[in-house]
Design an enzyme around this catalytic site. Structure first.
Site, mmCIF file in Angstrom:
data_model
loop_
_atom_site.group_PDB
_atom_site.id
_atom_site.type_symbol
_atom_site.label_atom_id
_atom_site.label_comp_id
_atom_site.label_asym_id
_atom_site.label_seq_id
_atom_site.Cartn_x
_atom_site.Cartn_y
_atom_site.Cartn_z
ATOM 1 N N SER A 124 33.384 18.368 -52.018
ATOM 2 C CA SER A 124 33.337 18.540 -50.567
ATOM 3 C C SER A 124 32.375 19.662 -50.196
ATOM 4 O O SER A 124 32.229 20.646 -50.929
ATOM 5 C CB SER A 124 34.734 18.877 -50.053
ATOM 6 O OG SER A 124 34.697 19.331 -48.719
ATOM 7 N N TYR A 148 42.235 24.214 -49.622
ATOM 8 C CA TYR A 148 41.642 22.907 -49.944
ATOM 9 C C TYR A 148 40.256 23.091 -50.563
ATOM 10 O O TYR A 148 39.946 22.532 -51.625
ATOM 11 C CB TYR A 148 41.556 22.038 -48.683
ATOM 12 C CG TYR A 148 40.659 20.845 -48.855
ATOM 13 C CD1 TYR A 148 41.039 19.780 -49.674
ATOM 14 C CD2 TYR A 148 39.404 20.782 -48.236
ATOM 15 C CE1 TYR A 148 40.194 18.684 -49.855
ATOM 16 C CE2 TYR A 148 38.568 19.703 -48.414
ATOM 17 C CZ TYR A 148 38.964 18.648 -49.226
ATOM 18 O OH TYR A 148 38.125 17.580 -49.407
ATOM 19 N N LYS A 152 38.711 22.340 -54.598
ATOM 20 C CA LYS A 152 37.504 21.586 -54.950
ATOM 21 C C LYS A 152 36.560 22.442 -55.797
ATOM 22 O O LYS A 152 36.005 21.969 -56.805
ATOM 23 C CB LYS A 152 36.786 21.112 -53.679
ATOM 24 C CG LYS A 152 37.544 20.052 -52.896
ATOM 25 C CD LYS A 152 37.708 18.765 -53.687
ATOM 26 C CE LYS A 152 38.313 17.650 -52.869
ATOM 27 N NZ LYS A 152 38.553 16.423 -53.667
#
Length: 336
Positions: A124, A148, A152
């Protein structure tokens, strides 16, 4: 090739399954359906004219992942399985580290055990964090702003270390920008439960009457019209990018981080106006306070994807809006 798609019943995974299958690859889906719907499997069958194999397994079950890799003689893995709501990751970070980091380690351990070393990771653009310069290129410093994004980045770092430990590994980390849109059939698309976190499904729900109005978070950013600017990419272009990454890895080992975006920034108001143009009506909307953590502007530098993968986004903003609306119209509840 025989390709395992973890989280393959989800939004991006299902569209990638279509592209890979239509290109002649054999696709096996592995999904625990915590964030996707089983009905997607029937929809994929309708699009493809045949059913895809699907294993109902959590990626953290390493033994079951190993068994799937062996049983179906898998050649490569595309790892989509993971949770992706930024707000939820702030409220429940352990859940995100367990699913996204622990889950990825589990898949990699299973691959190492079986001897499969081709891996495409669904990463991402959130790994970049607050922009030091724009557009983001792959050398931009990485400093995520939420759990989040950190999950990643941690997986990317694990993959980088893995590639250094064993030069036979072939790894691509695809850093997505803002996927939107749906398959031309209108059978698969982005269909979140409840009130969507992402802009396009929110717009679709307002257009269909499921939600009363569109809330636009902030109109005083230093951007082209005061609203936030993002790099929206059609999900089918993104799916094509995964196949291009697999083709690239067939002849290239090592670790490769690559942006997948359009290289164009589109404001919230521009996206709304494009959608209104597709449906030929104005949507009720209201400007509300900014959301904490939202960046004013971000978009991708996409030269590496073009030069390395021979890939670039082809579909327009209108294509994104039109396919999203077609998907919504085909999936309205009977009461609407």
């Amino acid at each position: 090739m025989r390709i395992l798609l973890t989280g393959g019943a989800g939004y991006i995974g299902s569209h990638t399954a279509v592209v890979l299958t239509q290109a002649g690859h054999e696709v096996v889906i592995l999904d625990n359906f915590c964030n996707s719907q089983r009905s997607v499997l029937e929809r994929l069958k309708s699009i493809l004219g045949k059913g895809l194999l699907c294993i109902d397994v959590d990626v953290r079950n390493t033994a079951s992942v190993s068994k799937a890799l062996r049983d179906y003689q898998i050649d490569a893995v595309i790892h989509f399985a993971g949770l992706k709501a930024v707000g939820e990751s702030v409220q429940n970070p352990l859940k995100y580290y367990a699913n996204n980091v622990q889950g990825s380690i589990s898949v990699l351990q299973a691959m190492q055990e079986v001897g499969i070393k081709t891996f495409v990771f669904s990463s991402s653009a959130t790994v970049y964090g607050d922009p030091k310069y724009l557009p983001y290129d792959e050398d931009h410093p990485t400093q995520p702003m939420n759990p989040y994004g950190w999950t990643k980045l941690q997986v990317e770092e694990i993959l980088h270390d893995l590639s250094k430990s064993d030069p036979q590994w072939k790894i691509s980390c695809l850093r997505y920008f803002n996927p939107v849109g749906a398959h031309d059939s209108g059978l698969i698309g982005e269909d979140p439960n409840g009130i969507p976190n992402n802009l396009m499904p929110f717009i679709s729900k307002v257009a269909s009457g499921e939600l009363p109005q569109l809330n636009i978070f902030g109109n005083d950013y230093l951007s082209k019209d005061g609203t936030g600017e993002r790099d929206y990419i059609h999900v089918m272009d993104l799916a094509d990018g995964h196949m291009a990454a697999l083709d690239f890895l067939s002849n290239n080992s090592g670790w490769h981080a690559i942006n997948l975006g359009t290289g164009v920034s589109t404001s919230v108001l521009e996206l709304v106006e494009a959608f209104e143009g597709v449906i030929h009506k104005k949507l009720p909307k209201e400007f509300v306070e900014r959301r904490p953590g939202d960046l004013p502007i971000y978009y991708a530098k996409v030269d590496k994807a073009k030069n390395t993968l021979g890939w670039e986004a082809k579909r327009s903003l209108q294509d994104m809006c039109r396919s999203s609306w077609d998907f919504k119209k085909k999936n309205l509840s009977p009461a609407q």
